[in-house]
Scaffold this motif. Sequence first.
Motif, PDB file in Angstrom:
ATOM      1  N   ASP A  17       0.803  -1.201   0.000  1.00 35.54           N
ATOM      2  CA  ASP A  17       0.000   0.000   0.000  1.00 35.54           C
ATOM      3  C   ASP A  17       0.848   1.268   0.000  1.00 35.54           C
ATOM      4  N   MET A  18       2.166   1.128   0.280  1.00 34.20           N
ATOM      5  CA  MET A  18       3.039   2.301   0.321  1.00 34.20           C
ATOM      6  C   MET A  18       3.250   2.836  -1.090  1.00 34.20           C
ATOM      7  N   PRO A  19       3.329   4.146  -1.203  1.00 34.29           N
ATOM      8  CA  PRO A  19       3.613   4.678  -2.529  1.00 34.29           C
ATOM      9  C   PRO A  19       5.054   4.338  -2.927  1.00 34.29           C
ATOM     10  N   VAL A  20       5.241   4.106  -4.215  1.00 35.34           N
ATOM     11  CA  VAL A  20       6.559   3.740  -4.707  1.00 35.34           C
ATOM     12  C   VAL A  20       7.385   5.010  -4.859  1.00 35.34           C
ATOM     13  N   LEU A  21       8.443   5.077  -4.085  1.00 36.08           N
ATOM     14  CA  LEU A  21       9.364   6.209  -4.168  1.00 36.08           C
ATOM     15  C   LEU A  21      10.766   5.630  -4.179  1.00 36.08           C
ATOM     16  N   GLN A  22      11.432   5.740  -5.292  1.00 40.73           N
ATOM     17  CA  GLN A  22      12.749   5.118  -5.427  1.00 40.73           C
ATOM     18  C   GLN A  22      13.774   6.202  -5.727  1.00 40.73           C
ATOM     19  N   ASP A  23      14.896   6.107  -5.032  1.00 42.05           N
ATOM     20  CA  ASP A  23      15.972   7.050  -5.323  1.00 42.05           C
ATOM     21  C   ASP A  23      16.544   6.726  -6.684  1.00 42.05           C
ATOM     22  N   GLY A  24      16.936   7.730  -7.374  1.00 41.11           N
ATOM     23  CA  GLY A  24      17.560   7.552  -8.678  1.00 41.11           C
ATOM     24  C   GLY A  24      18.648   8.584  -8.838  1.00 41.11           C
ATOM     25  N   PRO A  25      19.323   8.503  -9.910  1.00 38.97           N
ATOM     26  CA  PRO A  25      20.390   9.472 -10.133  1.00 38.97           C
ATOM     27  C   PRO A  25      19.812  10.849 -10.401  1.00 38.97           C
ATOM     28  N   PRO A  26      20.559  11.875 -10.054  1.00 35.90           N
ATOM     29  CA  PRO A  26      20.095  13.211 -10.367  1.00 35.90           C
ATOM     30  C   PRO A  26      20.077  13.418 -11.884  1.00 35.90           C
ATOM     31  N   PRO A  27      19.364  14.408 -12.327  1.00 37.43           N
ATOM     32  CA  PRO A  27      19.348  14.644 -13.771  1.00 37.43           C
ATOM     33  C   PRO A  27      20.757  14.932 -14.276  1.00 37.43           C
ATOM     34  N   GLY A  28      21.168  14.278 -15.311  1.00 35.76           N
ATOM     35  CA  GLY A  28      22.518  14.425 -15.861  1.00 35.76           C
ATOM     36  C   GLY A  28      23.489  13.404 -15.287  1.00 35.76           C
ATOM     37  N   GLY A  29      23.066  12.627 -14.290  1.00 38.13           N
ATOM     38  CA  GLY A  29      23.882  11.563 -13.722  1.00 38.13           C
ATOM     39  C   GLY A  29      24.819  12.028 -12.618  1.00 38.13           C
ATOM     40  N   PHE A  30      25.351  11.054 -11.926  1.00 36.98           N
ATOM     41  CA  PHE A  30      26.326  11.341 -10.869  1.00 36.98           C
ATOM     42  C   PHE A  30      27.665  11.716 -11.484  1.00 36.98           C
ATOM     43  N   PRO A  31      28.470  12.507 -10.779  1.00 33.80           N
ATOM     44  CA  PRO A  31      29.816  12.766 -11.300  1.00 33.80           C
ATOM     45  C   PRO A  31      30.646  11.476 -11.234  1.00 33.80           C
ATOM     46  N   SER A  32      31.613  11.355 -12.140  1.00 31.80           N
ATOM     47  CA  SER A  32      32.404  10.115 -12.182  1.00 31.80           C
ATOM     48  C   SER A  32      33.262  10.002 -10.928  1.00 31.80           C
ATOM     49  N   VAL A  33      33.417   8.779 -10.468  1.00 30.23           N
ATOM     50  CA  VAL A  33      34.209   8.489  -9.274  1.00 30.23           C
ATOM     51  C   VAL A  33      35.560   7.940  -9.720  1.00 30.23           C
ATOM     52  N   ARG A  34      36.616   8.543  -9.201  1.00 32.65           N
ATOM     53  CA  ARG A  34      37.969   8.075  -9.559  1.00 32.65           C
ATOM     54  C   ARG A  34      38.314   6.902  -8.654  1.00 32.65           C
ATOM     55  N   TYR A  35      38.370   5.733  -9.219  1.00 33.22           N
ATOM     56  CA  TYR A  35      38.647   4.546  -8.406  1.00 33.22           C
ATOM     57  C   TYR A  35      39.943   3.852  -8.810  1.00 33.22           C
ATOM     58  N   ALA A  36      40.511   4.239  -9.945  1.00 32.49           N
ATOM     59  CA  ALA A  36      41.742   3.582 -10.401  1.00 32.49           C
ATOM     60  C   ALA A  36      42.939   4.145  -9.632  1.00 32.49           C
ATOM     61  N   ARG A  37      43.983   3.277  -9.435  1.00 34.09           N
ATOM     62  CA  ARG A  37      45.209   3.741  -8.786  1.00 34.09           C
ATOM     63  C   ARG A  37      46.057   4.434  -9.826  1.00 34.09           C
ATOM     64  N   ARG A  38      46.209   5.706  -9.662  1.00 34.27           N
ATOM     65  CA  ARG A  38      47.017   6.461 -10.618  1.00 34.27           C
ATOM     66  C   ARG A  38      48.283   6.920  -9.916  1.00 34.27           C
ATOM     67  N   ILE A  39      49.241   6.009  -9.851  1.00 38.38           N
ATOM     68  CA  ILE A  39      50.499   6.303  -9.177  1.00 38.38           C
ATOM     69  C   ILE A  39      51.463   6.853 -10.218  1.00 38.38           C
ATOM     70  N   PRO A  40      52.061   7.988  -9.949  1.00 38.82           N
ATOM     71  CA  PRO A  40      52.990   8.533 -10.939  1.00 38.82           C
ATOM     72  C   PRO A  40      54.220   7.635 -11.059  1.00 38.82           C
ATOM     73  N   SER A  41      54.829   7.616 -12.243  1.00 39.96           N
ATOM     74  CA  SER A  41      56.031   6.819 -12.487  1.00 39.96           C
ATOM     75  C   SER A  41      57.175   7.368 -11.638  1.00 39.96           C
ATOM     76  N   THR A  42      57.782   6.493 -10.867  1.00 40.84           N
ATOM     77  CA  THR A  42      58.841   6.947  -9.960  1.00 40.84           C
ATOM     78  C   THR A  42      60.234   6.564 -10.448  1.00 40.84           C
ATOM     79  N   GLY A  43      60.336   5.988 -11.612  1.00 39.27           N
ATOM     80  CA  GLY A  43      61.651   5.612 -12.092  1.00 39.27           C
ATOM     81  C   GLY A  43      61.563   4.878 -13.407  1.00 39.27           C
ATOM     82  N   PRO A  44      62.704   4.353 -13.862  1.00 39.90           N
ATOM     83  CA  PRO A  44      62.711   3.650 -15.138  1.00 39.90           C
ATOM     84  C   PRO A  44      61.974   2.315 -15.046  1.00 39.90           C
ATOM     85  N   ALA A  45      61.613   1.819 -16.206  1.00 43.44           N
ATOM     86  CA  ALA A  45      60.892   0.556 -16.282  1.00 43.44           C
ATOM     87  C   ALA A  45      61.823  -0.605 -15.939  1.00 43.44           C
TER      88      ALA A  45
END
Length: 143
Positions: A17-45
Amino acid sequence: MTETLRRGYPGMKSIKDMPVLQDGPPPGGFPSVRYARRIPSTGPAGFTLFAVTASIMAYGFIKVGQTNHERRAAKAEKKAARFAIMPILQAEEDRRYVQANEAFIKKEKELMKNVPGYKAGEQLYSGGRWMPPAPRVGAWGGA
């Protein structure tokens, strides 16, 4: 829901009987989340390190080989010089031995002059061939 849900009382009868109210993304979507490890190169290969290490080792082995050749040549030269002066050194040693032996016989004659039948310089143990005196070795010797 601030109502108390009890059986038989007014209010919601089911969760449906409850009204359906579901969270969704804001208009235009969420900002991207930086999840990758971006370690700067500290020396030669790794390959670069391997190549540099291998070249340094190769250079070192080449230098060791060259040094071995030089040392071998210097050693051969020293050996040739020693072989060249060997007859002179042997003549000096023979001369020293003859003088020391004459001094020994002279001292032996002086010490054993009262013993009848004793001949100075005569070998007591004769094996039939001449052998140089054994060198003194150890704490009592000169070596």
